[in-house]
Design a protein around this motif. Sequence first.
Motif, PDB file in Angstrom:
ATOM      1  N   PRO A 216       0.839  -1.209   0.000  1.00  0.00           N
ATOM      2  CA  PRO A 216       0.000   0.000   0.000  1.00  0.00           C
ATOM      3  C   PRO A 216       0.867   1.251   0.000  1.00  0.00           C
ATOM      4  CG  PRO A 216      -0.709  -1.572   1.684  1.00  0.00           C
ATOM      5  CD  PRO A 216       0.633  -2.023   1.197  1.00  0.00           C
TER       6      PRO A 216
ATOM      7  N   LYS B 172       3.491   2.272   2.880  1.00  0.00           N
ATOM      8  CA  LYS B 172       3.593   1.158   3.825  1.00  0.00           C
ATOM      9  C   LYS B 172       4.538   0.085   3.300  1.00  0.00           C
ATOM     10  CE  LYS B 172      -1.057   1.815   5.722  1.00  0.00           C
ATOM     11  NZ  LYS B 172      -2.351   1.151   6.049  1.00  0.00           N
TER      12      LYS B 172
ATOM     13  N   GLU C 202       3.237  -6.554   2.143  1.00  0.00           N
ATOM     14  CA  GLU C 202       2.292  -7.421   2.856  1.00  0.00           C
ATOM     15  C   GLU C 202       2.058  -8.678   2.027  1.00  0.00           C
ATOM     16  OE1 GLU C 202      -2.171  -7.305   4.860  1.00  0.00           O
ATOM     17  OE2 GLU C 202      -1.725  -5.938   3.202  1.00  0.00           O
TER      18      GLU C 202
ATOM     19  N   THR D 284     -12.057  -2.539  -0.612  1.00  0.00           N
ATOM     20  CA  THR D 284     -12.264  -1.182  -0.123  1.00  0.00           C
ATOM     21  C   THR D 284     -11.066  -0.342  -0.547  1.00  0.00           C
ATOM     22  OG1 THR D 284     -11.109  -1.393   1.988  1.00  0.00           O
ATOM     23  CG2 THR D 284     -13.390  -2.191   1.899  1.00  0.00           C
ATOM     24  N   PRO D 285     -11.120   0.965  -0.367  1.00  0.00           N
ATOM     25  CA  PRO D 285      -9.956   1.796  -0.711  1.00  0.00           C
ATOM     26  C   PRO D 285      -8.679   1.366   0.012  1.00  0.00           C
ATOM     27  CG  PRO D 285     -11.892   3.169  -0.509  1.00  0.00           C
ATOM     28  CD  PRO D 285     -12.308   1.788  -0.082  1.00  0.00           C
ATOM     29  N   GLU D 286      -8.806   0.693   1.162  1.00  0.00           N
ATOM     30  CA  GLU D 286      -7.627   0.210   1.879  1.00  0.00           C
ATOM     31  C   GLU D 286      -6.895  -0.905   1.130  1.00  0.00           C
ATOM     32  OE1 GLU D 286      -9.525   2.875   4.021  1.00  0.00           O
ATOM     33  OE2 GLU D 286     -10.574   1.004   3.503  1.00  0.00           O
ATOM     34  N   ASP D 287      -7.523  -1.452   0.111  1.00  0.00           N
ATOM     35  CA  ASP D 287      -6.861  -2.470  -0.716  1.00  0.00           C
ATOM     36  C   ASP D 287      -6.073  -1.846  -1.865  1.00  0.00           C
ATOM     37  OD1 ASP D 287      -9.782  -4.320  -0.114  1.00  0.00           O
ATOM     38  OD2 ASP D 287      -7.794  -4.893   0.627  1.00  0.00           O
ATOM     39  N   THR D 288      -6.079  -0.536  -1.969  1.00  0.00           N
ATOM     40  CA  THR D 288      -5.258   0.143  -2.968  1.00  0.00           C
ATOM     41  C   THR D 288      -3.783  -0.115  -2.684  1.00  0.00           C
ATOM     42  OG1 THR D 288      -6.881   1.884  -3.383  1.00  0.00           O
ATOM     43  CG2 THR D 288      -4.573   2.406  -3.857  1.00  0.00           C
TER      44      THR D 288
ATOM     45  N   THR E  24      -5.958   0.503  -7.909  1.00  0.00           N
ATOM     46  CA  THR E  24      -6.640   1.536  -7.130  1.00  0.00           C
ATOM     47  C   THR E  24      -8.097   1.155  -6.950  1.00  0.00           C
ATOM     48  OG1 THR E  24      -5.135   3.242  -7.968  1.00  0.00           O
ATOM     49  CG2 THR E  24      -7.227   3.990  -7.020  1.00  0.00           C
TER      50      THR E  24
ATOM     51  N   SER F 102     -11.538   2.632  -6.089  1.00  0.00           N
ATOM     52  CA  SER F 102     -12.212   3.925  -6.022  1.00  0.00           C
ATOM     53  C   SER F 102     -13.482   3.872  -6.859  1.00  0.00           C
ATOM     54  CB  SER F 102     -11.291   5.027  -6.543  1.00  0.00           C
ATOM     55  OG  SER F 102     -11.985   6.268  -6.594  1.00  0.00           O
TER      56      SER F 102
END
Length: 125
Positions: A42, A45, A48, A88-92, A122, A124
Amino acid sequence: QVQLQESGPGLVKPSQTLSLTCTVSGGSITTNYYYWSWIRQPPGKGLEWIGYIAYSGSTNYSPSLKSRTSISRDTSKNQFTLQLSSVTPEDTAVYYCASTNQGVGDPGDWEYDYWGQGTQVTVSS
């Protein structure tokens, strides 16, 4: 020399399923003791680990993503595919495929021999 190449859409809408394919050349995804992983980074970050499909076809997923993740393969095309549902946007992130024959210990700590160049996804609306 083993080469990996990710492909798939760069933009996914929230709640949809992200699907990426890794095409492998110069080696077979059924080669004994090799593990074929999906890893993401991400923005801002670290890396992962998401999960792997082994040479045998068995799979293993990160506990934090297990409920939304599926990794499969097509041996005739020498490809393996990631599906991540309910994004969700956190998976960008930049998504990588990678391989190793390390095979012991925590897959999140493995050192990978071969990497794809990565593909930006992305999430979105």
